[in-house]
Design an enzyme around this catalytic site. Structure first.
Site, mmCIF file in Angstrom:
data_model
loop_
_atom_site.group_PDB
_atom_site.id
_atom_site.type_symbol
_atom_site.label_atom_id
_atom_site.label_comp_id
_atom_site.label_asym_id
_atom_site.label_seq_id
_atom_site.Cartn_x
_atom_site.Cartn_y
_atom_site.Cartn_z
ATOM 1 N N ASP A 396 17.147 -44.002 28.848
ATOM 2 C CA ASP A 396 17.191 -43.142 29.862
ATOM 3 C C ASP A 396 17.877 -42.093 29.500
ATOM 4 O OD1 ASP A 396 18.126 -41.879 32.107
ATOM 5 O OD2 ASP A 396 18.423 -43.424 33.274
ATOM 6 N N VAL A 397 16.816 -40.724 29.616
ATOM 7 C CA VAL A 397 17.107 -39.512 29.303
ATOM 8 C C VAL A 397 18.583 -39.029 30.137
ATOM 9 C CG1 VAL A 397 16.417 -37.036 29.557
ATOM 10 C CG2 VAL A 397 14.801 -38.763 28.848
ATOM 11 N N ASP A 398 18.525 -39.172 31.368
ATOM 12 C CA ASP A 398 19.688 -38.727 32.212
ATOM 13 C C ASP A 398 20.996 -39.550 31.545
ATOM 14 O OD1 ASP A 398 21.062 -37.387 34.256
ATOM 15 O OD2 ASP A 398 20.197 -38.616 36.037
ATOM 16 N N ASP A 399 21.073 -40.886 31.598
ATOM 17 C CA ASP A 399 22.223 -41.338 30.776
ATOM 18 C C ASP A 399 22.581 -40.750 29.704
ATOM 19 O OD1 ASP A 399 23.181 -44.461 32.256
ATOM 20 O OD2 ASP A 399 20.904 -43.331 32.737
#
Length: 659
Positions: A396-399
């Site tokens: 996950d990019v956000d994580d």
């Protein structure tokens, strides 16, 4: 006694004895609240250093869990009794079930909840079932359910299979250049669709040992319904795909059996490769449940390893309490741990506790699996983190950006190798328009949102302002400047995405408050001054949405175009924290608006350092699926109050970190 405890006692004494409204009393009360919140959060840290809070959705997931057990004939009356209490407790005043706390009636959630309760033995003439049935029929009956609900009903023989849009399993044979291909949809769509293709090709019937039906939820008998399409969907693409679906419905029998079996074999191999141990296919409930049913209808023995582990993955999502139980849509330990680390670093706790969290995170970085994202980004080395405990094919990019910023703030040198690999991966996943999606690059095949199967409108994972902002925040915190071409492209994307009222859309948090906070942090971090027009317009938006009690609150209704933005029925601690953090990022630390927001957080904090928050302040799919992160009320208010304290005590106006 530790120096921290001595300081806390001193703050308590000042808060109790200093004259009301004095600077000393305000500062002491603020310190006391921050310390209590930090202790409460630390008290929920797991022995190995991580955090994992409950993640609650609406009635659909626990209802689907019940239906899955009846599909398999694996009924546990004790568990069902607890789920029944949970479903009854969240029933709305309108008689049905909403998508989020206090929300409007939702037909699909209500049909599933009613069916699950009936399967559990609830008397259909009891008051709660009568109210639900009346609400469903008043809305037009179960025929108006969404596609995923109709699939559930088809699996139980409640509607004919032609009620469901045709998705032939031969999709598995399509080349990548074809207008529809699995690589053209989001990760969550892929993992849900592939096992579902097998189910739809076999058209099985649930065991349904109690022979429970819901015929009473239809105004017209299902076999007499002539049009199952959602005719609210307009435009040329919608018409084209409806015609195509009619053709597929009538020609399905022409597909060669051998060709079909090879497609089924491909689907099974695809699922098995991504089965992900006890964390399940895609680590999300709908995909996991579909994989269980797929293995079941293909005749797998219960002790066959793939089938056994798929079934075990479902049980890990269950939350059991004294009197009720529910099934979570997924688990969020990496997200929870990363955000908790940020809040505690802001609060100034013993860094050893945060280091334990960072070490736990370090061990979960995905370094050796080139997941589905690599199709669009060949040559990019893996380096991200998943949202869940394990989900190697789908980091996950956000994580990843959140984890990197926490590691950098804690001890860059100690985690340098992890940080460098993550940055390489995130830079490699930037989309052509300068933004970032959550799991893939350039996932913008918008015409696919018009296929009848995609009536939820969330088939894709395009770049969004909130995820893109997190990436810019990370790069800026690590020393990248706006002169870097990828950073400049990302900042330009954020400027283009600002709405006319000064807000930014929040794809993964509700909604414009979340998106606006995210982007304001990024712009500040990359050096955009607080007096820049984009910042002042964002400040004006947030200020205009402050409520009379000093807080902020935004309903899931704001995802509908005709509903107010940034507004809701009541203030919430997490959304108030986002607004205050955003305003401080713009340099408005000394504003009365920020002070009133902090006062709201202080006055609503409970003696044990925690806050109450029943509202759903996050989203899985806008207008379709909402989330309540039980951790948000723990770390975001702490983060905001600690930052306010630090800036005021340091007589500073500038936030030094990416978030």
């Amino acid at each position: 006694m530790s120096s921290r405890n001595l300081a806390a006692q001193a703050d308590l004494a000042v808060a109790d004895t200093a004259p009301a409204g004095t600077a000393d009393r305000v500062a002491a009360s603020l310190n006391l609240g921050v310390n209590r919140a930090a202790e409460a959060l630390l008290g929920q840290q797991r022995p190995d250093g991580h955090w994992a809070f409950e993640l609650e959705a609406d009635a659909t997931i626990p209802a689907e869990y019940v239906l899955l057990k009846h599909f398999l004939d694996e009924i546990d009356p004790a568990v069902e009794a607890k789920i029944v209490r949970y479903l009854k407790n969240i029933q709305g005043d309108h008689g049905g079930w909403p998508l989020y706390h206090g929300g409007a009636f939702n037909i699909s959630a209500s049909v599933k909840a009613y069916y699950a309760l009936k399967c559990c033995g609830e008397d259909i003439d009891s008051p709660h079932m009568s109210r639900a049935r009346e609400a469903i029929l008043a809305y037009g009956g179960a025929v108006r359910s969404n596609v995923f609900t109709l699939i559930q009903l088809a699996l139980f023989g409640q509607v004919p299979w032609h009620a469901v849009p045709k998705m032939p399993v031969e999709i598995m044979h399509l080349p990548r250049w074809f207008p529809f291909h699995l690589d053209k949809v989001s990760y969550w769509s892929r993992t849900v669709i592939v096992p579902l293709l097998v189910l739809m090709s076999k058209q099985p019937q649930a065991r349904n040992p109690k022979r429970v039906d819901v015929r009473e939820l239809f105004l017209v008998p299902p076999e007499q319904v002539t049009n199952w399409y959602n005719m609210d969907r307009k435009g040329g693409w919608a018409v084209f795909f409806r015609v195509l679906d009619r053709i597929l419905q009538r020609t399905d029998w022409l597909f060669p059996r051998g060709h079909r079996q090879k497609a089924i074999d491909k689907a099974v191999a695809w699922v098995t490769e991504r089965l992900n141990g006890e964390d399940g296919l895609g680590a999300i409930y709908p995909a996991m449940a579909n994989s269980v049913m797929m293995f079941d209808i293909l005749g797998y023995a219960k002790d066959q390893p793939d089938y056994a582990i798929a079934r075990a993955s479902i049980e890990k999502l269950m939350v059991f309490k004294d009197d009720e139980a529910y099934c979570q849509p997924c688990l969020s330990p990496v997200w929870d741990t990363g955000l908790a680390a940020h809040a505690l670093l802001e609060a100034g706790v013993d860094k050893a506790r945060v280091a334990a969290a960072a070490d736990w995170l370090k061990d979960r970085q995905i370094l050796d699996v080139a997941g589905d994202w690599a199709v669009r980004c060949p040559g990019v080395r893996p380096g991200g983190w998943a949202f869940q405990y394990n989900n190697d094919h789908y980091p996950d990019v956000d994580d990843t950006a959140v984890v990197v910023m926490a590691m950098d703030r804690l001890d860059h040198a100690r985690y340098k190798d992890s940080i460098d690999r993550a940055v390489e991966w995130i830079l490699g996943l930037q989309s052509k328009n300068g933004g970032w999606g959550a799991f893939d690059a350039d996932n913008e095949y918008y015409y696919l949102n018009h296929i009848p199967f995609a009536d939820h409108g969330a088939l894709l994972d395009p770049p969004t302002a909130d995820v893109s902002a997190r990436c810019i925040s990370m790069l800026a915190q690590l020393g990248y400047t706006i002169e870097h071409p990828k950073v400049k492209a990302g900042v330009d994307y954020l400027f283009r995405e600002q709405e006319a009222d000064g807000a930014w859309f929040g794809r993964w948090g509700t909604n414009y408050i979340y998106g606006t906070w995210s982007v304001m942090c990024a712009l500040n971090a990359i050096g955009i001054p607080g007096d820049h027009p984009a910042m002042r317009n964002a400040v004006a938006f947030l200020e205009s949405k402050q409520r009379a009690d000093g807080g902020w609150g935004e309903s899931g209704d704001s995802y509908w175009a005709d509903k107010p933005r940034g507004e809701g029925p009541e203030s919430t601690p997490s959304q108030t924290a986002w607004a205050v953090l955003g305003l401080m990022a713009a340099g408005d630390v000394d504003s009365d608006v920020v002070k009133r927001g902090i006062d709201y957080l202080n006055t609503t904090q409970k003696p044990d350092g925690t806050w109450d928050e029943q509202e759903y302040t996050a989203v899985g799919f806008p207008r379709v699926f909402y989330l309540r992160y039980h951790g948000y009320k723990a770390f975001f208010p702490l983060w905001a109050t600690a930052r306010y304290r630090n800036l005021k005590q340091g007589n500073a106006q500038h936030v030094m970190f990416g978030m």
